[in-house]
Motif scaffolding. Structure first.
Motif, mmCIF file in Angstrom:
data_model
loop_
_atom_site.group_PDB
_atom_site.id
_atom_site.type_symbol
_atom_site.label_atom_id
_atom_site.label_comp_id
_atom_site.label_asym_id
_atom_site.label_seq_id
_atom_site.Cartn_x
_atom_site.Cartn_y
_atom_site.Cartn_z
ATOM 1 N N ALA A 39 0.868 -1.480 -0.295
ATOM 2 C CA ALA A 39 0.110 -0.175 0.033
ATOM 3 C C ALA A 39 1.284 1.590 0.360
ATOM 4 C CB ALA A 39 -0.607 0.178 1.463
ATOM 5 N N PRO A 40 0.108 2.343 -0.498
ATOM 6 C CA PRO A 40 1.239 3.626 -0.942
ATOM 7 C C PRO A 40 1.090 4.202 0.658
ATOM 8 C CG PRO A 40 -1.033 3.525 -2.185
ATOM 9 C CD PRO A 40 -0.963 2.298 -1.553
ATOM 10 N N PRO A 41 2.058 4.670 0.529
ATOM 11 C CA PRO A 41 2.157 5.922 2.250
ATOM 12 C C PRO A 41 1.261 6.669 2.217
ATOM 13 C CG PRO A 41 4.395 6.600 0.734
ATOM 14 C CD PRO A 41 3.723 4.863 0.127
ATOM 15 N N PRO A 42 0.616 6.905 3.224
ATOM 16 C CA PRO A 42 -0.248 7.838 3.357
ATOM 17 C C PRO A 42 -0.062 9.116 3.077
ATOM 18 C CG PRO A 42 0.716 7.115 5.725
ATOM 19 C CD PRO A 42 1.039 6.331 4.282
ATOM 20 N N ALA A 43 -1.017 9.911 2.218
ATOM 21 C CA ALA A 43 -0.207 11.361 1.799
ATOM 22 C C ALA A 43 -0.136 12.296 2.720
ATOM 23 C CB ALA A 43 -1.178 11.647 0.479
ATOM 24 N N PRO A 44 0.560 13.339 2.482
ATOM 25 C CA PRO A 44 0.277 14.242 4.276
ATOM 26 C C PRO A 44 -0.876 14.804 3.625
ATOM 27 C CG PRO A 44 1.943 14.563 2.333
ATOM 28 C CD PRO A 44 1.254 13.906 2.083
ATOM 29 N N PRO A 45 -1.163 15.564 5.482
ATOM 30 C CA PRO A 45 -2.719 16.165 5.436
ATOM 31 C C PRO A 45 -2.308 17.659 4.699
ATOM 32 C CG PRO A 45 -1.732 16.657 6.992
ATOM 33 C CD PRO A 45 -0.849 15.662 6.790
ATOM 34 N N ASN A 46 -3.196 18.212 4.012
ATOM 35 C CA ASN A 46 -3.462 19.264 3.813
ATOM 36 C C ASN A 46 -3.130 20.320 4.981
ATOM 37 O OD1 ASN A 46 -4.752 21.983 2.360
ATOM 38 N ND2 ASN A 46 -5.233 20.644 1.186
ATOM 39 N N ILE A 47 -1.927 20.827 4.791
ATOM 40 C CA ILE A 47 -1.751 21.858 6.268
ATOM 41 C C ILE A 47 -2.839 23.207 5.747
ATOM 42 C CG2 ILE A 47 -0.039 23.901 6.967
ATOM 43 C CD1 ILE A 47 1.995 21.821 5.513
ATOM 44 N N THR A 48 -3.491 23.819 4.659
ATOM 45 C CA THR A 48 -4.218 24.734 4.631
ATOM 46 C C THR A 48 -5.896 24.764 5.472
ATOM 47 O OG1 THR A 48 -4.772 24.986 2.994
ATOM 48 C CG2 THR A 48 -3.615 25.915 3.167
ATOM 49 N N ALA A 49 -5.919 23.530 5.060
ATOM 50 C CA ALA A 49 -7.703 22.844 5.874
ATOM 51 C C ALA A 49 -7.072 22.237 7.018
ATOM 52 C CB ALA A 49 -8.077 21.332 4.961
ATOM 53 N N SER A 50 -6.146 22.273 7.575
ATOM 54 C CA SER A 50 -5.367 21.411 8.663
ATOM 55 C C SER A 50 -5.229 23.226 9.828
ATOM 56 C CB SER A 50 -4.229 21.128 9.320
ATOM 57 O OG SER A 50 -4.536 19.922 9.031
ATOM 58 N N MET A 51 -5.227 23.815 9.372
ATOM 59 C CA MET A 51 -4.720 24.907 9.986
ATOM 60 C C MET A 51 -6.552 25.641 10.139
ATOM 61 S SD MET A 51 -1.930 27.209 8.610
ATOM 62 C CE MET A 51 -0.810 26.642 8.438
ATOM 63 N N ALA A 52 -7.130 25.339 9.513
ATOM 64 C CA ALA A 52 -9.004 26.174 9.089
ATOM 65 C C ALA A 52 -9.377 25.566 10.557
ATOM 66 C CB ALA A 52 -9.092 25.944 7.751
#
Length: 271
Positions: A39-52
């Motif tokens: 399985a491919p490694p999980p994609a990093p979270p969306n930084i701006t979405a996490s900030m919001a």
């Protein structure tokens, strides 16, 4: 006839292994299954979405609207990044100042709020000191700030501000990305005037030396000397003599007045 012999030979080839396996009491092995791809490694979270989601909607919107800032944040997420996003209340008060910055100044300000290293809150407390930011560009642009502890809180100090920014909440913390909400916009000294240093406390004034006894004596009150007498006034000793003469003349007159009745009576008796 030839076709029949060929078909019989093929049937023999197929059935012979099965017969041998049956004779040995073993079933024929099933074909091996191919391994499923990893399985491919999980994609990093969306930084701006996490900030919001963490109460920094205004700051996240500014990062998303700046191509330079957004691409730098996204590329830094792969190697590790720690972001400090101002809360919406902090950004609301700062927006008039932000709008007066140039496009490059706005991008630099946004990138000034992140360092290219992953720090958990615990590691921030143990790694106080000056840190480079995503806005740092060699020696031409320092764009650094100082992380320090204030009790159990982590604060950030810049040379353009008298106060400090304090971490209020952990928005996201999973290696290689950490996002913390701060209560103040971080102002780099490269974009804003440096804060004035507090004026040094005045030096204590030395006590004045005490006056010596001789000086104290010179300050005693001296009675005013009598003013000079008028030009026509006689000297003091002459004034005293004239007073004595006046007193003697007055006494002589009194004695003559007392003797006058006696003299009149004697004259009347002799007549």
């Amino acid at each position: 006839m030839r076709h029949l012999r060929l078909a019989a030979a093929l049937l023999l080839v197929v059935l012979l292994p099965l017969a041998v396996s049956a004779a040995d009491g073993k079933a024929a092995p099933a074909p091996a299954k191919a391994k499923a791809p990893a399985a491919p490694p999980p994609a990093p979270p969306n930084i701006t979405a996490s900030m919001a989601k963490g109460g920094c909607k205004a700051f996240a919107a500014l990062v998303a609207a700046s191509p330079d800032a957004l691409s730098t944040f996204q590329s830094a997420a792969d190697g590790g990044v720690t972001a400090f996003c101002p809360t919406d209340d902090a950004m609301r008060a700062f927006m008039p100042t932000y709008k007066n910055l140039t496009a490059d100044g706005k991008a630099s300000l946004l990138l000034f709020h992140a360092v290219p290293v992953y720090y958990s809150l615990r590691s921030l407390k143990s790694n106080n000191g000056v840190m480079n930011t995503l806005a740092t560009d060699g020696s031409a642009k320092n764009f650094n700030f100082t992380v320090q502890n204030e009790g159990d809180k982590v604060t950030i100090k810049t040379d353009a501000s008298d106060g400090v920014a304090r971490i209020k909440d952990t928005v996201y913390d999973k290696d290689p990305i950490a996002i913390y909400a701060v209560d103040t916009v971080l102002e780099p000294v490269e974009l804003f005037e440096p804060a004035e240093s507090p004026a040094p406390a005045p030096a204590p004034v030395a006590d004045a030396p005490k006056a010596s006894k001789s000086k104290k004596a010179s300050h005693r009150h001296v009675a005013d000397a009598p003013g000079p007498a008028g030009d026509d006034a006689p000297p003091a000793d002459q004034r005293k003599s004239s007073k004595k003469n006046d007193a003697a003349a007055g006494a002589s007159c009194l004695r003559w007045l007392a003797a006058l009745p006696v003299a009149v009576a004697v004259a009347a008796a002799l007549a």
